[in-house]
Design a protein around this motif. Structure first.
Motif, PDB file in Angstrom:
ATOM      1  N   GLN A 116       1.694   2.656 -10.989  1.00  0.00           N
ATOM      2  CA  GLN A 116       0.967   3.655 -10.339  1.00  0.00           C
ATOM      3  C   GLN A 116      -0.538   3.285  -9.238  1.00  0.00           C
ATOM      4  O   GLN A 116      -0.514   3.696  -8.193  1.00  0.00           O
ATOM      5  CB  GLN A 116       0.589   4.579 -11.276  1.00  0.00           C
ATOM      6  CG  GLN A 116      -0.993   5.568 -11.071  1.00  0.00           C
ATOM      7  CD  GLN A 116      -1.144   6.160 -12.018  1.00  0.00           C
ATOM      8  OE1 GLN A 116      -0.917   6.155 -13.636  1.00  0.00           O
ATOM      9  NE2 GLN A 116      -2.501   7.127 -12.075  1.00  0.00           N
ATOM     10  N   ASN A 117      -1.049   1.665  -9.485  1.00  0.00           N
ATOM     11  CA  ASN A 117      -1.948   2.020  -9.277  1.00  0.00           C
ATOM     12  C   ASN A 117      -1.200   1.478  -7.801  1.00  0.00           C
ATOM     13  O   ASN A 117      -1.509   1.502  -6.471  1.00  0.00           O
ATOM     14  CB  ASN A 117      -2.928   0.929  -9.649  1.00  0.00           C
ATOM     15  CG  ASN A 117      -3.590   0.773 -10.999  1.00  0.00           C
ATOM     16  OD1 ASN A 117      -4.058   2.648 -10.763  1.00  0.00           O
ATOM     17  ND2 ASN A 117      -4.300   0.165 -11.731  1.00  0.00           N
ATOM     18  N   PHE A 118      -0.292   0.622  -8.057  1.00  0.00           N
ATOM     19  CA  PHE A 118       0.461  -0.120  -6.196  1.00  0.00           C
ATOM     20  C   PHE A 118       1.222   0.574  -5.522  1.00  0.00           C
ATOM     21  O   PHE A 118       0.903   0.865  -4.147  1.00  0.00           O
ATOM     22  CB  PHE A 118       1.563  -1.275  -7.304  1.00  0.00           C
ATOM     23  CG  PHE A 118       2.740  -1.948  -5.868  1.00  0.00           C
ATOM     24  CD1 PHE A 118       1.941  -2.847  -5.279  1.00  0.00           C
ATOM     25  CD2 PHE A 118       3.492  -1.092  -5.621  1.00  0.00           C
ATOM     26  CE1 PHE A 118       2.911  -3.308  -4.335  1.00  0.00           C
ATOM     27  CE2 PHE A 118       4.416  -1.725  -4.573  1.00  0.00           C
ATOM     28  CZ  PHE A 118       4.122  -2.940  -4.217  1.00  0.00           C
ATOM     29  N   ALA A 119       1.901   1.771  -6.424  1.00  0.00           N
ATOM     30  CA  ALA A 119       2.130   3.083  -5.412  1.00  0.00           C
ATOM     31  C   ALA A 119       1.296   3.559  -4.664  1.00  0.00           C
ATOM     32  O   ALA A 119       0.770   3.848  -3.630  1.00  0.00           O
ATOM     33  CB  ALA A 119       3.356   3.785  -6.481  1.00  0.00           C
ATOM     34  N   LYS A 120      -0.330   3.880  -5.928  1.00  0.00           N
ATOM     35  CA  LYS A 120      -1.535   4.466  -4.937  1.00  0.00           C
ATOM     36  C   LYS A 120      -1.836   3.514  -3.641  1.00  0.00           C
ATOM     37  O   LYS A 120      -2.261   4.680  -2.329  1.00  0.00           O
ATOM     38  CB  LYS A 120      -2.624   5.111  -6.052  1.00  0.00           C
ATOM     39  CG  LYS A 120      -3.443   5.431  -5.364  1.00  0.00           C
ATOM     40  CD  LYS A 120      -4.754   6.122  -6.826  1.00  0.00           C
ATOM     41  CE  LYS A 120      -5.448   7.251  -5.897  1.00  0.00           C
ATOM     42  NZ  LYS A 120      -5.884   7.849  -7.544  1.00  0.00           N
ATOM     43  N   ASP A 121      -1.571   2.368  -4.074  1.00  0.00           N
ATOM     44  CA  ASP A 121      -2.422   1.363  -2.791  1.00  0.00           C
ATOM     45  C   ASP A 121      -1.351   1.750  -1.529  1.00  0.00           C
ATOM     46  O   ASP A 121      -1.475   2.391   0.022  1.00  0.00           O
ATOM     47  CB  ASP A 121      -2.450   0.207  -3.215  1.00  0.00           C
ATOM     48  CG  ASP A 121      -3.265   0.351  -3.700  1.00  0.00           C
ATOM     49  OD1 ASP A 121      -4.485   0.898  -3.918  1.00  0.00           O
ATOM     50  OD2 ASP A 121      -3.736  -1.414  -4.915  1.00  0.00           O
ATOM     51  N   LEU A 122      -0.010   2.105  -1.594  1.00  0.00           N
ATOM     52  CA  LEU A 122       1.575   1.733  -0.486  1.00  0.00           C
ATOM     53  C   LEU A 122       1.413   3.126   0.101  1.00  0.00           C
ATOM     54  O   LEU A 122       0.857   3.257   1.220  1.00  0.00           O
ATOM     55  CB  LEU A 122       2.088   1.827  -1.222  1.00  0.00           C
ATOM     56  CG  LEU A 122       3.167   0.231  -1.592  1.00  0.00           C
ATOM     57  CD1 LEU A 122       4.567   0.676  -2.060  1.00  0.00           C
ATOM     58  CD2 LEU A 122       2.774  -0.924  -0.708  1.00  0.00           C
ATOM     59  N   LEU A 123       0.036   4.265  -0.563  1.00  0.00           N
ATOM     60  CA  LEU A 123       0.117   5.510   0.216  1.00  0.00           C
ATOM     61  C   LEU A 123      -0.765   5.678   1.363  1.00  0.00           C
ATOM     62  O   LEU A 123      -0.642   6.480   2.455  1.00  0.00           O
ATOM     63  CB  LEU A 123      -0.353   6.692  -0.155  1.00  0.00           C
ATOM     64  CG  LEU A 123       0.566   7.164  -2.165  1.00  0.00           C
ATOM     65  CD1 LEU A 123      -0.359   8.100  -3.140  1.00  0.00           C
ATOM     66  CD2 LEU A 123       1.646   7.150  -1.650  1.00  0.00           C
ATOM     67  N   ASP A 124      -1.421   4.995   1.742  1.00  0.00           N
ATOM     68  CA  ASP A 124      -2.349   4.049   2.380  1.00  0.00           C
ATOM     69  C   ASP A 124      -1.541   3.881   4.138  1.00  0.00           C
ATOM     70  O   ASP A 124      -1.883   4.305   5.105  1.00  0.00           O
ATOM     71  CB  ASP A 124      -4.021   3.455   2.127  1.00  0.00           C
ATOM     72  CG  ASP A 124      -4.792   3.625   1.330  1.00  0.00           C
ATOM     73  OD1 ASP A 124      -4.608   5.188   1.126  1.00  0.00           O
ATOM     74  OD2 ASP A 124      -5.463   3.521   0.959  1.00  0.00           O
ATOM     75  N   THR A 125      -1.018   3.305   3.602  1.00  0.00           N
ATOM     76  CA  THR A 125       0.090   2.156   4.747  1.00  0.00           C
ATOM     77  C   THR A 125       1.271   4.055   5.362  1.00  0.00           C
ATOM     78  O   THR A 125       1.276   4.017   6.250  1.00  0.00           O
ATOM     79  CB  THR A 125       0.960   1.399   3.863  1.00  0.00           C
ATOM     80  OG1 THR A 125       0.107   0.354   3.780  1.00  0.00           O
ATOM     81  CG2 THR A 125       1.593   1.168   5.229  1.00  0.00           C
ATOM     82  N   VAL A 126       1.302   5.043   4.264  1.00  0.00           N
ATOM     83  CA  VAL A 126       2.173   5.792   4.445  1.00  0.00           C
ATOM     84  C   VAL A 126       1.981   6.577   5.628  1.00  0.00           C
ATOM     85  O   VAL A 126       2.157   7.433   6.239  1.00  0.00           O
ATOM     86  CB  VAL A 126       2.369   7.207   3.381  1.00  0.00           C
ATOM     87  CG1 VAL A 126       3.507   7.614   4.037  1.00  0.00           C
ATOM     88  CG2 VAL A 126       3.711   5.699   2.485  1.00  0.00           C
ATOM     89  N   ASP A 127      -0.200   7.052   5.213  1.00  0.00           N
ATOM     90  CA  ASP A 127      -0.489   8.037   5.662  1.00  0.00           C
ATOM     91  C   ASP A 127      -0.742   7.037   7.655  1.00  0.00           C
ATOM     92  O   ASP A 127      -0.497   7.725   8.464  1.00  0.00           O
ATOM     93  CB  ASP A 127      -2.237   8.144   4.938  1.00  0.00           C
ATOM     94  CG  ASP A 127      -1.910   9.093   3.934  1.00  0.00           C
ATOM     95  OD1 ASP A 127      -1.125   9.676   3.815  1.00  0.00           O
ATOM     96  OD2 ASP A 127      -3.061   8.466   3.236  1.00  0.00           O
ATOM     97  N   ILE A 128      -0.591   6.198   7.459  1.00  0.00           N
ATOM     98  CA  ILE A 128      -1.110   5.331   9.157  1.00  0.00           C
ATOM     99  C   ILE A 128       0.325   5.001   9.480  1.00  0.00           C
ATOM    100  O   ILE A 128       0.206   5.670  11.102  1.00  0.00           O
ATOM    101  CB  ILE A 128      -1.540   4.251   8.757  1.00  0.00           C
ATOM    102  CG1 ILE A 128      -2.808   3.599   8.206  1.00  0.00           C
ATOM    103  CG2 ILE A 128      -1.378   3.481   9.651  1.00  0.00           C
ATOM    104  CD1 ILE A 128      -3.207   2.152   7.720  1.00  0.00           C
TER     105      ILE A 128
END
Length: 233
Positions: A116-128
């Motif tokens: 969960q925490n790891f995936a949430k951190d990756l969402l910033d990359t997806v947003d960029i």
């Protein structure tokens, strides 16, 4: 000799006439006791024994009834103890089953939300990556010869974003877009409100960031703009 026979006859007569209690004495000759035992009992003694017999039977029955009651009481106590032990055993089984089910659920939940925490951190990359793709002018992409480098970059960024999203989906992370849907405070976060002619008040008219869920649980709410009701409701 005649005197001897007469003496014995006298003694037999004396024995027969003597009281029974006297004949039971140790001084009484053996033949006299045998003679007494062969004689029929007196009527009084027979009646006395006949009267005592029912009393003995009643005493025996009373003793038997007492023993039966004691046995019933012991059996009842044993049955109650067995029932108590059985109830405790069933409760222990139920508790063990509840613990097993709860532990299994916790293990599955831990496995499901481990990233969960790891995936949430990756969402910033997806947003960029989404912002990068979104801000490329469409007219520049039309001329693939003149803007080959830009087109290649655009396609590379788009493929990277798509591949990252598919990777997240394989691990239970899904995106959702609430555009033109009623505002739901449980899944979306309103950044601003504005009156929008032709739009339904309370609906989402702009999505700044997509929302994401993991195994059906909201990982990150969508960031949106909501149509303002002109009446202020």
């Amino acid at each position: 000799m005649f005197r001897t026979v007469l003496s014995r006859a006298y003694r037999v007569h004396a024995v027969a006439a003597a009281p029974r209690t006297a004949l039971n004495s140790s001084n009484t000759p053996a033949f006299a006791r045998r003679l007494y035992s062969d004689q029929p009992k007196a009527e009084g003694e027979s009646k006395s024994e006949a009267q005592d017999a029912p009393k003995k039977d009643d005493t025996a029955k009373s003793a038997g009834a007492d023993e039966l009651e004691k046995a019933k009481k012991v059996i009842a106590e044993k049955d109650a103890k067995i029932k108590e032990i059985k109830d405790a055993y069933l409760r222990a089984l139920a508790d063990a089953e509840n613990i097993r089910t709860r532990s299994k659920s916790e293990v599955e939940s831990t496995k499901a939300f481990a990233i969960q925490n790891f995936a949430k951190d990756l969402l910033d990359t997806v947003d960029i990556l989404e912002l990068a793709v979104k801000h490329v002018p469409k007219e520049h992409l039309a001329d693939k010869v003149a803007n080959k480098s830009l087109v290649d970059l655009y396609e590379g960024v788009s493929m990277t974003k798509s591949n990252l999203l598919r990777t997240l989906e394989r691990h239970g992370v899904d995106s959702f877009d609430p555009l033109d849907k009623p505002y739901d405070p449980n899944t979306t976060h309103a950044l601003y409100q504005a009156p929008m002619p032709g739009k339904t008040p309370g609906h989402v008219f702009a999505v700044e960031k997509r929302g994401y869920t993991i195994k059906g649980r909201v990982l990150r709410p969508a960031q949106v703009g909501v149509v303002l009701d002109p009446n202020g409701n």
